[in-house]
Design a protein around this motif. Structure first.
Motif, mmCIF file in Angstrom:
data_model
loop_
_atom_site.group_PDB
_atom_site.id
_atom_site.type_symbol
_atom_site.label_atom_id
_atom_site.label_comp_id
_atom_site.label_asym_id
_atom_site.label_seq_id
_atom_site.Cartn_x
_atom_site.Cartn_y
_atom_site.Cartn_z
ATOM 1 N N THR A 260 0.832 -1.202 0.000
ATOM 2 C CA THR A 260 0.000 0.000 0.000
ATOM 3 C C THR A 260 0.865 1.250 0.000
ATOM 4 N N ALA A 404 -0.821 1.031 5.516
ATOM 5 C CA ALA A 404 -2.221 0.638 5.690
ATOM 6 C C ALA A 404 -3.057 1.779 6.260
ATOM 7 N N THR A 405 -2.463 2.609 7.121
ATOM 8 C CA THR A 405 -3.203 3.712 7.738
ATOM 9 C C THR A 405 -3.527 4.798 6.721
ATOM 10 N N LEU A 408 -5.904 3.593 3.919
ATOM 11 C CA LEU A 408 -7.319 3.477 4.246
ATOM 12 C C LEU A 408 -8.089 4.688 3.752
ATOM 13 N N VAL A 413 -10.916 4.730 0.800
ATOM 14 C CA VAL A 413 -12.180 5.323 1.237
ATOM 15 C C VAL A 413 -12.525 6.586 0.447
ATOM 16 N N GLY A 444 -9.837 -1.726 2.264
ATOM 17 C CA GLY A 444 -8.985 -0.798 2.995
ATOM 18 C C GLY A 444 -9.105 -0.966 4.492
ATOM 19 N N VAL A 445 -10.328 -1.125 4.976
ATOM 20 C CA VAL A 445 -10.545 -1.339 6.415
ATOM 21 C C VAL A 445 -9.915 -2.661 6.859
ATOM 22 N N ASN A 447 -7.483 -4.263 5.470
ATOM 23 C CA ASN A 447 -6.036 -4.170 5.371
ATOM 24 C C ASN A 447 -5.433 -3.528 6.616
ATOM 25 N N LEU A 448 -6.074 -2.482 7.120
ATOM 26 C CA LEU A 448 -5.577 -1.825 8.328
ATOM 27 C C LEU A 448 -5.763 -2.706 9.561
#
Length: 454
Positions: A260, A404-405, A408, A413, A444-445, A447-448
């Motif tokens: 990412t 990842a953060t 997201l 998003v 995305g969620v 993944n985090l």
């Protein structure tokens, strides 16, 4: 786009498994390309948006034009989501930039330490050799932390020529003042903190070509090492040994977190593409860029993984920075570290400039409100780098968590929501598009969240 993450790709493939790692790299690259395409097109979607207004007497098309020529993605988020979109996109952009600066500080400390170690050993006629458990030959491969190797197959011993008490005293004094975590990260402060306070970063922008040279040299280094080491893959599905290469592992989210950030260019792609002379070729050029970066990651990651000597070592010895798997006495790796060190010293102030421009511009409306404002911000950034380099110098974890953060919000998003809202205002939104872009948000969620459980 291609930065320090290239050093962690082999480690990520190890965490995901050989076959699954390759598939994830390709799949993630395509997803990141699509989301970046959405970001690139988002200002034009606003500029040419049209709203059908139902008037009392007749129906007519009322077209609202908005000047988006100077807009960045945070401005697009502000247009759609108000102040929340503007400030949240800024926060996540800071996460990506400051996360990259922390990784740079850890790597610069690593490269500076190993460069100093090489020079010291050469000046004092010292040699580093493997014990009976190490690999032999001119291209030695080491396992810096043997406890991670199931076979416990490597231990590195430094052999210093000369047995006098003065030699021993010199070595201990050097190790005391030249420590990877205790001293070297602080030495960088003397050099880099003043550079961060420059009002303009145009001087450092002249050295960005070093990034291309470093990547080319890394590709040549990886190719030569793979030719000399050969391929080492053992696929024993039904009778696995300690050197068995798994094709699928449950730790694969660690690779998705790294990728990412490795494919992340979304927060500045609009600015980069503005300088393109032929704007009609933006999508083509963006696709070619992602193709070339993806092929480079695939080439470096796969070659390092398959060439890592297993046996006698285990693939689990592959480090988040694959250069750490070669001793400091390796001349070719020494040149690579020196190249990368100088490149990062020139790029680090550029990253700090981007942080300053975005943060100070949003808070104070001025990119350089005063020297003391800038100094305070730079001290906080440098302090974060020093603390991480001293207490947690694991670039793999730093990259995957920061990737990842920020991914997201800025990859999954906001681009997905912006695209759906834009289509809805044009009356073009359909259920397949809603389902697909909602799936991107869920990815995305996931993944985090997965980074905290793997």
């Amino acid at each position: 786009m291609m930065g320090t993450s290239i050093l962690s790709i082999p480690w990520g493939i190890k965490q995901a498994g050989f076959t699954l790692g390759i598939l994830i790299l390709i799949f993630t690259g395509l997803l990141m390309l699509y989301c970046c395409y959405i970001v690139l097109k988002s200002p034009k979607a606003i500029h040419f948006s049209a709203t059908l207004l139902q008037l009392r007497s007749t129906r007519q098309l009322s077209v609202t034009y908005v000047d988006t020529s100077d807009w960045e993605f945070p401005d697009v988020c502000r247009y759609y989501f108000g102040k929340f979109g503007q400030w949240s996109s800024l926060v996540f952009s800071m996460v990506s930039l400051i996360g990259a600066m922390v990784v740079y500080w850890v790597l610069m400390s690593n490269f500076l330490y190993n460069t100093g170690q090489f020079i010291y050993n050469y000046a004092h006629n010292a040699s580093v050799s493997n014990s009976q458990f190490g690999t032999n030959g001119s291209d030695k491969v080491i396992c810096p932390y043997p406890n991670t190797d199931p076979g416990g197959n490597v231990t590195i011993v430094a052999l210093y020529l000369g047995n006098s008490a003065n030699d021993t005293s010199d070595v201990s004094t050097f190790e005391h003042w030249w420590s990877k975590t205790n001293t070297v990260p602080f030495y960088l402060v003397i050099l880099l903190l003043p550079l961060l306070c420059f009002r303009s970063a145009s001087f450092f922008a002249r050295f960005t070509f070093l990034g291309t040279i470093s990547v080319i040299y890394l590709i040549a280094l990886v190719t030569l090492k793979a030719v000399r080491l050969g391929f080492h893959l053992e696929f024993h599905w039904f009778d696995p040994s300690q050197f068995y290469v798994p094709e699928f592992r449950l730790l694969f989210p660690q690779l998705t977190g790294v990728l990412t950030l490795a494919f992340f260019i979304h927060n500045c792609i609009i600015t980069l593409m503005k300088s393109n002379r032929h704007q009609e070729n933006n999508v083509r050029d963006l696709s070619v860029a992602y193709l070339l970066v993806g092929l480079t990651y695939l080439y470096v990651g796969v070659l390092i993984f398959v060439a890592f000597p297993s046996p006698p070592l285990s693939k689990d010895c592959i480090e988040p920075n694959f250069l750490d798997n070669f001793p400091s006495s390796d001349v070719m790796v020494f040149v690579a570290r020196t190249f990368l060190l100088f490149q990062m010293i020139t790029v680090y102030p550029l990253l700090g400039y981007l942080v300053r421009v975005q943060m100070m511009g949003q808070i104070f409306g001025n990119h350089y409100p005063s020297f003391f404002h800038v100094l305070a911000l730079n001290v906080l950034i440098v302090g974060a780098g020093v603390l991480i380099a001293k207490f947690y110098p694991n670039i793999g974890s730093i990259i995957r968590f920061s990737g990842a953060t920020c991914g997201l919000a800025l990859v999954f998003v906001f681009p997905a929501l912006v695209h759906m809202i834009s289509l809805r205002r044009q009356g073009l939104l359909r259920w397949p598009s809603v389902l697909f872009h909602s799936f991107l948000i869920l990815l995305g969620v996931a993944n985090l969240l997965a980074q905290f459980f793997m």
